[in-house]
Design a protein around this motif. Structure first.
Motif, PDB file in Angstrom:
ATOM      1  N   PHE A 254      -9.212   5.954  -9.135  1.00  0.00           N
ATOM      2  CA  PHE A 254      -8.566   6.949  -9.994  1.00  0.00           C
ATOM      3  C   PHE A 254      -7.638   6.245 -10.966  1.00  0.00           C
ATOM      4  O   PHE A 254      -6.913   5.320 -10.601  1.00  0.00           O
ATOM      5  N   ALA A 255      -7.666   6.699 -12.215  1.00  0.00           N
ATOM      6  CA  ALA A 255      -6.753   6.224 -13.253  1.00  0.00           C
ATOM      7  C   ALA A 255      -6.208   7.430 -13.995  1.00  0.00           C
ATOM      8  O   ALA A 255      -6.907   8.436 -14.168  1.00  0.00           O
TER       9      ALA A 255
ATOM     10  N   PRO B 163       0.843  -1.204   0.000  1.00  0.00           N
ATOM     11  CA  PRO B 163       0.000   0.000   0.000  1.00  0.00           C
ATOM     12  C   PRO B 163       0.880   1.257   0.000  1.00  0.00           C
ATOM     13  O   PRO B 163       1.898   1.315   0.684  1.00  0.00           O
ATOM     14  N   PHE B 164       0.491   2.224  -0.799  1.00  0.00           N
ATOM     15  CA  PHE B 164       1.224   3.476  -0.944  1.00  0.00           C
ATOM     16  C   PHE B 164       0.458   4.552  -0.197  1.00  0.00           C
ATOM     17  O   PHE B 164      -0.704   4.834  -0.511  1.00  0.00           O
ATOM     18  N   THR B 165       1.088   5.156   0.787  1.00  0.00           N
ATOM     19  CA  THR B 165       0.435   6.160   1.628  1.00  0.00           C
ATOM     20  C   THR B 165       0.359   7.510   0.915  1.00  0.00           C
ATOM     21  O   THR B 165       1.374   8.045   0.478  1.00  0.00           O
ATOM     22  N   HIS B 166      -0.865   8.046   0.826  1.00  0.00           N
ATOM     23  CA  HIS B 166      -1.089   9.353   0.227  1.00  0.00           C
ATOM     24  C   HIS B 166      -1.406  10.424   1.266  1.00  0.00           C
ATOM     25  O   HIS B 166      -1.238  11.607   0.990  1.00  0.00           O
TER      26      HIS B 166
ATOM     27  N   ARG C 230      -7.471   1.723  -6.413  1.00  0.00           N
ATOM     28  CA  ARG C 230      -8.395   1.941  -5.308  1.00  0.00           C
ATOM     29  C   ARG C 230      -7.666   2.703  -4.201  1.00  0.00           C
ATOM     30  O   ARG C 230      -6.630   2.260  -3.723  1.00  0.00           O
ATOM     31  N   TYR C 231      -8.251   3.813  -3.782  1.00  0.00           N
ATOM     32  CA  TYR C 231      -7.695   4.642  -2.714  1.00  0.00           C
ATOM     33  C   TYR C 231      -8.604   4.503  -1.499  1.00  0.00           C
ATOM     34  O   TYR C 231      -9.761   4.907  -1.535  1.00  0.00           O
ATOM     35  N   PHE C 232      -8.058   3.885  -0.464  1.00  0.00           N
ATOM     36  CA  PHE C 232      -8.818   3.618   0.750  1.00  0.00           C
ATOM     37  C   PHE C 232      -8.577   4.740   1.750  1.00  0.00           C
ATOM     38  O   PHE C 232      -7.470   4.913   2.253  1.00  0.00           O
ATOM     39  N   PHE C 233      -9.634   5.496   2.030  1.00  0.00           N
ATOM     40  CA  PHE C 233      -9.614   6.507   3.081  1.00  0.00           C
ATOM     41  C   PHE C 233     -10.156   5.808   4.318  1.00  0.00           C
ATOM     42  O   PHE C 233     -11.281   5.292   4.297  1.00  0.00           O
TER      43      PHE C 233
ATOM     44  N   GLY D  23      -2.075  13.604  -3.776  1.00  0.00           N
ATOM     45  CA  GLY D  23      -3.174  12.910  -4.422  1.00  0.00           C
ATOM     46  C   GLY D  23      -2.793  11.722  -5.280  1.00  0.00           C
ATOM     47  O   GLY D  23      -1.618  11.414  -5.483  1.00  0.00           O
ATOM     48  N   PRO D  24      -3.817  11.057  -5.806  1.00  0.00           N
ATOM     49  CA  PRO D  24      -3.607   9.893  -6.660  1.00  0.00           C
ATOM     50  C   PRO D  24      -2.709  10.205  -7.857  1.00  0.00           C
ATOM     51  O   PRO D  24      -2.830  11.276  -8.474  1.00  0.00           O
ATOM     52  N   ARG D  25      -1.845   9.251  -8.165  1.00  0.00           N
ATOM     53  CA  ARG D  25      -0.952   9.375  -9.322  1.00  0.00           C
ATOM     54  C   ARG D  25      -0.521   7.980  -9.782  1.00  0.00           C
ATOM     55  O   ARG D  25       0.667   7.649  -9.770  1.00  0.00           O
TER      56      ARG D  25
END
Length: 154
Positions: A152-153, A61-64, A111-114, A100-102
Motif C-alpha cells: 500500500f502507498a 515494524p508498526f503493528t496494525h 509491505r504489510y505482513f499478515f 489500516g495502512p497509512r
C-alpha cells in the motif's frame, strides 16, 4: 528439540500475495479490516494468533492488527464477523483492533505482513497485551504459520 512449524495457507478475497491492498482497507479509505481465510492448521494447535505489521515503517515494524485467542478450528476473520472468543489487542495507532495502512505520502509502497500463528498452548493474552509481548511469548510454541503480504502507498 523444537520441530519446524508446518505451513498454513493464509489468503484474502480482497487482495493476493504481494499485491496492492484496496483503499477501503486503508486507515483513510474506510479502515475496514480485510477478510482473511486460512487452512492447514495442525490438530495439535490450541490457539491461533493473527498479526499485521508494516515492515517498512521507520524504526521498527508498526503493528496494525493483533488478534489473539482465536479458536484453532476457526478458518476465517471478517470485519463483520470476528472469530468467537478472539481478543483484539492494541495496535501502534493506540487503538484496539484493526487500523489500516497509512504510510507517509510519497513513500514507495509499504509491505504489510499478515501472519497467522498456530500455537501449542494458550498463553492467556489480554486486550492489553502488545505485539512485542506476543512475539516473545510464542517463539517456542508455533506449530504452524502462514504469511500474506499486501502492498500500500498513499
Amino acid at each position: 528439540m523444537r520441530r519446524t512449524p508446518a505451513r498454513a495457507d493464509l489468503h484474502s478475497a480482497a487482495f493476493t500475495d504481494h499485491a496492492t491492498i484496496p483503499d477501503r482497507y486503508s486507515y483513510d479509505g474506510g479502515n475496514v479490516a480485510p477478510p482473511l481465510e486460512w487452512s492447514g492448521i495442525p490438530d495439535d494447535a490450541v490457539e491461533l494468533v493473527l498479526l499485521c505489521e508494516d515492515e517498512d515503517a521507520p524504526g521498527r515494524p508498526f503493528t496494525h492488527w493483533l488478534m489473539t485467542g482465536i479458536a484453532p478450528n476457526a478458518t476465517s476473520v471478517r470485519a463483520d464477523a470476528p472469530p468467537p472468543m478472539a481478543v483484539a489487542g492494541p495496535n501502534d495507532f493506540g487503538e484496539i483492533g484493526w487500523s489500516g495502512p497509512r504510510p507517509p505520502v510519497g513513500d514507495q509502497p509499504h509491505r504489510y505482513f499478515f501472519r497467522l500463528y498456530a500455537l501449542d498452548q494458550k498463553p492467556g493474552f489480554t486486550k492489553e497485551t502488545t505485539a512485542d509481548v506476543v512475539r516473545s511469548a510464542i517463539t517456542d510454541h508455533v506449530v504452524a504459520s502462514g504469511t500474506l503480504v499486501g502492498l500500500f502507498a498513499a
